[in-house]
Design an enzyme around this catalytic site. Structure first.
Site, PDB file in Angstrom:
ATOM      1  N   LYS B  79      22.547  47.634  29.750  1.00  0.00           N
ATOM      2  CA  LYS B  79      23.920  48.147  29.820  1.00  0.00           C
ATOM      3  C   LYS B  79      24.239  48.875  28.510  1.00  0.00           C
ATOM      4  CE  LYS B  79      28.587  46.373  30.916  1.00  0.00           C
ATOM      5  NZ  LYS B  79      29.349  45.155  31.275  1.00  0.00           N
ATOM      6  N   SER B 154      32.142  45.259  35.518  1.00  0.00           N
ATOM      7  CA  SER B 154      31.849  46.464  34.776  1.00  0.00           C
ATOM      8  C   SER B 154      30.372  46.823  34.696  1.00  0.00           C
ATOM      9  CB  SER B 154      32.385  46.311  33.348  1.00  0.00           C
ATOM     10  OG  SER B 154      31.681  45.297  32.652  1.00  0.00           O
ATOM     11  N   SER B 178      31.759  40.455  35.334  1.00  0.00           N
ATOM     12  CA  SER B 178      31.140  41.781  35.246  1.00  0.00           C
ATOM     13  C   SER B 178      29.652  41.839  35.533  1.00  0.00           C
ATOM     14  CB  SER B 178      31.412  42.396  33.868  1.00  0.00           C
ATOM     15  OG  SER B 178      32.726  42.897  33.808  1.00  0.00           O
TER      16      SER B 178
END
Lengths: 486, 486
Positions: B79, B154, B178
Site C-alpha cells: 500500500k 482504504s 481498511s
C-alpha cells in the site's frame, strides 16, 4: 493613608538536560553545530516516524525533581500540545499535560543571608522546538532544527516570590543545583536555562487591596535581566494602575518582552483568547511507570552539593572562608579542578592559593569544564611541588615558569631547566659564598654577634644576590645561623 | 495452471525447489499487470525493471547457495502508505505527490530480509481515509468482479490487485476496517493483526492508536505466511509488543480441537443485506459441520462503535496530519501572502475533501470546552467495547459475523453521503477500537456475482486461532478459488 504594594512573582524555568541524544530520537545535542546537522527523520517530523523515549532524559528529570523536593509520580504519561509554527515540524510538541513527572516541590534559597522558600507546582519533561532565524533586511526566514527535540524540564513555581532580587537568587539556586547534579549546564546565553516571569502587584490603598493584571515577562537572557526587568515591571504596573486603575480580570493576560538595551518591557501580545493547544495523550508512546528501585538508584547518583563541598573545605581542609567561597562560587569546574589538584598530593592551602591567585587570573571568560582552564591540574601540581621542595623560587615560579607553561603547554621542569632557574643545592658552593660574604661584612657580623639580630637579613640578601637567587632562602638562613653560632 | 493462478504457498515451494525462478515469476506478474491494470487501476507505482533487478538478486543468492528468506523471491505489492526508500510514498494525496521517504518502514525491511520482490505500490483512499478508494487524489480503483463497483477501502488497491492476480500477496493497513472491508468486497483474505503485533514504524499515521499493517492474500495459508514475516518487536515503535512470533504458516494448518465460534447476534439486524446474511449463516453451518461448537454472543456496545471511531480516529488524525504544513517537505502552495496564508492555502489545496472533513471533526473533538463531551467520552466507550469483547471471549474462541453490511457498491453511489459510507465499516471499526485481530475471508457471492466477506475476530494476540478457524473453513469451501474474469 499611604499606598503600599506587594510584588507577586512566579517563575517558569526551562532547563535543558545534559543527554547525549534528543528526547525521542538519537540525534546529537551539542550546542553551536552548523544549522540542521543534528537532525533525522524523527526530529524533522517526517511521515511515518515514531518517537522513542530517551531513558537517560527521564532519569535526569527525576533527579532534578528529587533535588527540587518534589513528589515523583509513579505513573506519568506524554501528551501532544498543538500549535502551528515553522520551528515545530510535527505541529505539536510532545509534553506532559495532566500527569507531570513531578509535583509539589520546594526550593530553599538565600537572599543576603536571609533564608527564603518558594514552592513548586510541577516539574515536567518536554521536547524543545527548533529556531526560526530571520535574515537581516527581511527576506525568507530560515529554520534550524538542531534544537528541535532536545530534552527540557519545565519548573513551574507558585507565586511565592516577593522581590525581584529574590527571583534572581531563586534562579541562581536552581542553576547551581542543576549544575551540581550534572542535570544541565544551565547556560542562559546558550538557552540551556530559560526563564519567563509572571508578575503583578497587590496594592493596598485606604484599606482596600487592588491586584494589577498579571504580566508574563519574556526574553530574559541573564539572571541580571530577570531582576532588572521585574524591578522595571513592578514600577510600570504601579504607574499604569495609578493612570487607569485597571485590575486583574479587567484586562487579558499580557505578554511583555524585556528590552535589555533600553531597560524596558514592551507589549508583545495580549492573550485575548487563551490559545487552544488541544492536548491529548500521545498515542505513539506508552505511559511511564516509575518504581522505587529506579528512584533509589537515582538518589544514589547524587554527588556532593556545592553547599556541602564548601563546608568540607572550611572544616576539613582548613581553608579560610574567602578561599572556600571563591572556589565554590566560581562554578563547579573550578572546585572540580581544585579537587583534582588535591589528588596530586598538594596541600589544600597551597592548591587554593595557586588556583585563585595565579591560575584564575589567566583564565578569562567563562569556565564550564576543567579543560577550559589553561593548565591541567597535574602540571600545576608539579609546579607547586617544585616550589614546596625548595627546587624553585616562588617568584620565578609565578613570573617566569607559570606564564610559559600556560602559553606553550610545556611542563614546569623543562622550563626551569631551559631558563636555568633551578635552585642549586650544592652545599660547598653555599658555604663558599657565605664565607666570602661574612669576610666582606665584618661590621655587620659584629653587630649581629652583639645582639642586633635584624641585620641578618642584609647578609641573606647578599648571599642570594651573589648566587643569582639559586640558593633556597631557608638553606642560606640555616648556613648563616650555623656560621655565626646563633 | 499458469503461474499467476497459484497461491503464494505453492509458488514458494516451486521457487525453493528451483522449478521456477524469481525472475520468471516476477515477469509473469508484471505481464499480468500490463494486461489488466488498465481496467483495474489498482496501482500508483509500478517499476518493472526495478522489480526484475530485485528478482535477479534473489535468484543469484539462491544459485550461489546463500540463504534465501521465507518469501523466496515472491512478488508483493504494498500500500502506498508504507515508506520505502527511493520510491514515492504518496498516501494517494496531492500533499505527498512528490515525497520520497529517506528511510524504509520496518515492514519494508522485513519484506526485504524475507527475499520478497516489491513490484508495485497500491492505490488507496487518501491518507487511508475512506471505504471505497474513491478518495484517492490520483485514480479510482475498480472492483475486479465488477468494474463499475468500488473495491472497498482504504486498502482498495491492495485488495483489487490480489483479486486481479497482479501479485500473490500484498500489504494493506487497517484503522477501522481498511484491510477487511476491501478484502470482503474483492473476495480475498485480509487480516488485521492485534494492535502491537506489527511495527508501525514507517507507516504514515492516520490514527496512531488504531493503525495496523496486515497481510492480504487469496488464501488463509498465504496470509499466515506473510503475517509470520511482518510480525515481531521493533524498538523504534514503543507500542509494538515484545512477544515471540509463532510459525503462523504451519500453525494455521493444525486443526483447532473444539473450536468455539461465537455468532454475534447484534450484527444481524437492521442494515444488513439479506444476501450477505444468508451467506454468513451458511458459513456458520459449514463451520459447525467441521466440528466447531457454535454459541451466540452479544457485543451490545458495538452499536456505538461508528460514532466512537469517528471521534477517536479523527482526533488523532487532526494531530497526525498537522505536520503537512508546507514548511519542511511535501506540497506548498505556489502563492501566498504570509505564513498563515501559506498554511491555509497549502492545506486547502493539498488535502482532499474527506481528509479535510476528518481533520475538522477531530479538531472539534479535541477543542477546549468540547473535549470532554466528544474525545474523552469516546475513550470511555472504547473501554466498554473492549469489556464487551472480553466478556464474549469467555464463552468462545472467535466471534463471527459479516465483514460488511453489503457487497461492493457502485462507484459514486455513496460518495456524496459520508454517513452512508461510514456505515460500511459498521462491523469492523470496533475491532480496532478494542485493539484486537480480525480476519475477513470470502464466504459466497451475491446473485449479481459480487463477493461476500465473513469476519472472524479473536482475543488479543490470538491470530493463530483466527487463522486456524479460517483455514478450517477454506478446507471445506472453494469460494477463495473463484476468480473474476478480466
Amino acid at each position: 493613608m499611604a499606598t503600599t504594594y506587594e510584588i507577586i512573582i512566579g517563575l517558569e524555568v526551562h532547563v535543558q538536560l545534559m543527554t547525549e541524544s534528543k528526547l525521542f530520537c538519537s540525534d546529537g545535542t551539542k550546542f553551536g553545530e552548523p544549522p540542521n546537522t543534528l537532525v533525522s527523520p524523527v526530529s524533522i517530523g517526517m511521515p511515518g516516524v515514531l518517537p522513542v523515549m530517551n531513558r537517560r532524559a527521564l532519569e535526569l528529570a527525576i533527579k532534578a525533581g528529587l533535588a527540587l523536593g518534589c513528589q515523583i509520580s509513579r505513573f506519568t504519561k506524554w501528551d501532544r500540545k498543538h500549535y502551528f509554527y515553522p520551528d515545530l515540524p510535527k505541529a505539536y510538541q510532545i509534553s506532559q499535560y495532566d500527569i507531570p513527572l513531578a509535583t509539589e516541590g520546594l526550593v530553599t534559597y538565600d537572599v543576603n543571608g536571609e533564608e527564603k522558600k518558594c514552592r513548586l507546582i510541577r516539574v515536567h519533561l518536554e521536547e524543545d522546538a527548533g529556531k526560526n532565524l530571520h535574515a537581516e533586511g527581511g527576506g525568507d526566514s530560515l529554520v534550524d532544527l538542531n534544537r528541535a527535540g532536545m530534552p527540557l524540564i519545565e519548573v513551574v513555581s507558585y507565586p511565592d516570590i516577593r522581590r525581584p532580587e529574590e527571583a534572581a537568587a531563586y534562579l541562581e539556586t536552581i542553576r547551581t543545583l542543576m549544575r551540581d547534579l550534572d542535570v544541565s549546564d544551565c547556560e542562559m546565553q546558550e538557552g540551556s536555562l530559560r526563564c519567563d516571569a509572571n508578575i503583578n502587584l497587590h496594592i493596598t490603598k485606604d484599606g482596600n487591596v487592588y491586584k494589577t493584571p498579571i504580566v508574563e515577562v519574556k526574553n530574559l537572557n541573564s539572571i541580571k535581566s530577570v531582576e532588572k526587568s521585574l524591578i522595571y515591571e513592578a514600577s510600570r504596573q504601579f504607574e499604569q494602575w495609578q493612570k487607569d486603575g485597571k485590575v486583574l480580570g479587567q484586562m487579558p493576560k499580557q505578554t511583555r518582552g524585556w528590552d535589555d538595551a533600553r531597560g524596558i518591557t514592551r507589549s508583545q501580545r495580549e492573550k485575548e483568547e487563551e490559545a487552544d493547544y488541544r492536548y491529548f495523550p500521545e498515542p505513539d508512546l506508552v505511559p511511564v511507570v516509575i518504581d522505587d528501585a529506579l528512584i533509589e538508584r537515582i538518589r544514589g547518583e547524587f554527588g556532593e552539593t556545592s553547599a556541602q563541598r564548601k563546608k568540607r573545605y572550611i572544616e576539613e581542609l582548613g581553608l579560610n572562608d574567602y578561599n572556600a567561597s571563591v572556589l565554590i562560587d566560581k562554578g563547579r569546574a573550578i572546585s572540580d579542578y581544585f579537587e583534582a589538584l588535591l589528588t596530586h598530593e598538594v596541600d589544600a592551602k597551597s592548591a587554593a592559593n595557586w588556583l585563585i591567585n595565579d591560575v584564575l587570573s589567566h583564565a578569562e571568560g567563562r569556565i564550564k569544564v576543567m579543560s577550559d582552564l589553561p593548565i591541567m591540574p597535574g602540571s600545576l601540581a608539579e609546579l607547586i611541588k617544585l616550589v614546596k621542595g625548595n627546587k624553585l623560587n616562588l617568584n620565578d615560579a609565578r613570573e617566569k615558569v607559570l606564564p610559559e607553561m600556560i602559553e606553550t603547554g610545556r611542563d614546569a621542569a623543562s622550563i626551569v631547566d631551559e631558563k636555568g632557574l633551578g635552585v642549586v643545592l650544592d652545599t660547598a658552593a653555599i658555604d663558599a659564598i657565605v664565607d666570602a660574604v661574612l669576610a666582606d661584612n665584618a661590621k655587620i657580623v659584629e653587630d649581629i654577634k652583639s645582639g642586633k639580630g635584624k641585620a641578618l637579613g642584609a647578609l641573606v640578601g647578599q648571599v642570594m644576590k651573589r648566587s643569582q637567587g639559586k640558593f633556597p632562602p631557608a638553606i642560606v638562613n640555616e648556613t648563616l645561623n650555623k656560621r655565626l653560632g646563633l | 495452471m499458469s503461474l499467476i493462478e497459484k497461491t503464494a504457498t505453492e509458488l514458494v515451494s516451486l521457487l525453493n525447489k528451483g522449478e521456477v525462478t524469481s525472475r520468471e515469476l516476477t515477469e509473469a506478474f508484471c505481464d499480468r499487470i500490463a494486461e489488466v491494470e488498465g481496467k483495474v487501476k489498482a496501482l500508483l507505482y509500478h517499476d518493472r525493471d526495478g522489480a526484475l533487478a530485485q528478482a535477479e538478486a534473489v535468484d543469484l543468492s539462491r544459485k550461489s547457495g546463500k540463504p534465501v528468506g521465507k518469501l523466496a523471491g515472491l512478488p508483493i505489492i504494498v500500500k502506498d502508505i508504507l515508506c520505502t526508500k527511493g520510491e514515492p510514498t504518496t498516501c494517494a494525496s496531492r500533499m505527498l505527490e512528490n515525497f520520497k521517504a529517506p528511510y524504509d518502514a520496518h515492514v519494508i525491511s522485513l519484506l526485504q530480509n524475507a527475499s520478497s520482490v516489491r513490484i508495485a505500490r497500491a492505490n488507496m483512499d487518501e491518507f487511508a481515509m475512506g471505504s471505497s478508494c474513491e478518495n484517492s487524489a490520483f485514480q479510482k480503483t475498480r472492483n475486479p468482479w465488477n468494474l463499475d463497483c468500488v473495491p472497498g477501502g482504504s486498502s482498495g488497491g491492495s485488495a483489487a490487485c490480489i483479486a486481479a492476480k497482479e501479485a500473490p500477496l500484498s500489504l494493506g493497513t487497517d484503522t477501522g476496517g481498511s484491510i477487511r472491508q476491501p478484502a470482503g468486497l474483492c473476495g480475498i483474505v485480509g487480516l488485521k493483526p492485534t494492535y502491537g503485533r506489527v511495527s508501525r514504524f514507517g507507516l504514515v499515521a492516520y490514527a496512531s492508536s488504531l493503525d495496523q499493517i496486515g497481510p492480504m492474500a487469496r488464501t488463509v495459508e498465504d496470509a499466515a505466511l506473510l503475517l509470520e514475516v511482518i510480525s515481531g518487536h521493533d524498538e523504534r515503535d514503543s507500542t509494538c509488543a515484545n512477544l515471540p512470533v509463532p510459525e503462523y504458516s504451519k500453525i494455521c494448518r493444525a486443526p483447532k480441537k473444539g473450536l468455539r465460534v461465537g455468532v454475534v447476534t447484534d450484527y444481524f439486524g437492521e442494515g444488513l443485506d439479506p444476501e450477505v446474511e444468508a451467506a454468513v449463516r451458511e458459513a456458520v453451518r459449514v463451520l459447525e459441520s467441521q466440528g466447531a461448537k457454535i454459541v451466540e454472543v452479544r457485543l451490545p456496545t458495538s452499536k456505538y462503535a461508528i460514532p466512537t471511531y469517528y471521534m477517536v480516529a479523527t482526533a488523532e488524525a487532526s494531530s497526525n496530519l498537522a505536520r503537512y504544513d508546507g514548511v519542511h517537505y511535501g506540497y506548498r502552495a505556489k502563492e501566498y501572502s504570509d505564513l498563515i496564508d501559506m498554511y491555509k492555502k497549502t492545506r486547502g489545496e493539498g488535502f482532499g475533501a474527506e481528509v479535510k472533513r476528518r481533520i475538522m471533526l477531530g479538531t472539534l473533538a479535541l477543542s477546549a470546552g468540547r473535549r470532554d463531551a466528544f474525545y474523552v467520552k469516546a475513550l470511555q466507550v472504547r473501554r466498554l467495547l473492549r469489556n464487551d469483547y472480553d466478556k464474549a471471549f469467555e464463552s468462545c474462541d472467535v466471534v463471527l459475523g459479516p465483514t460488511s453490511p453489503s457487497a461492493a457498491f457502485k462507484i459514486g453511489e455513496k460518495s456524496d453521503d459520508p454517513v452512508a459510507m461510514y456505515l460500511s465499516d459498521i462491523y469492523t471499526v470496533a475491532t480496532n477500537l478494542a485493539g484486537l485481530p480480525g480476519l475477513s475471508i470470502p464466504c459466497g457471492f451475491t446473485k449479481s456475482g459480487l463477493p461476500i466477506g465473513l469476519q472472524l475476530q479473536g482475543p488479543a494476540f490470538a491470530e493463530e486461532t483466527l487463522l486456524q478457524a479460517g483455514y478450517l473453513y477454506q478446507q471445506a469451501t472453494d469460494w477463495h478459488t473463484k476468480t473474476p474474469s478480466l
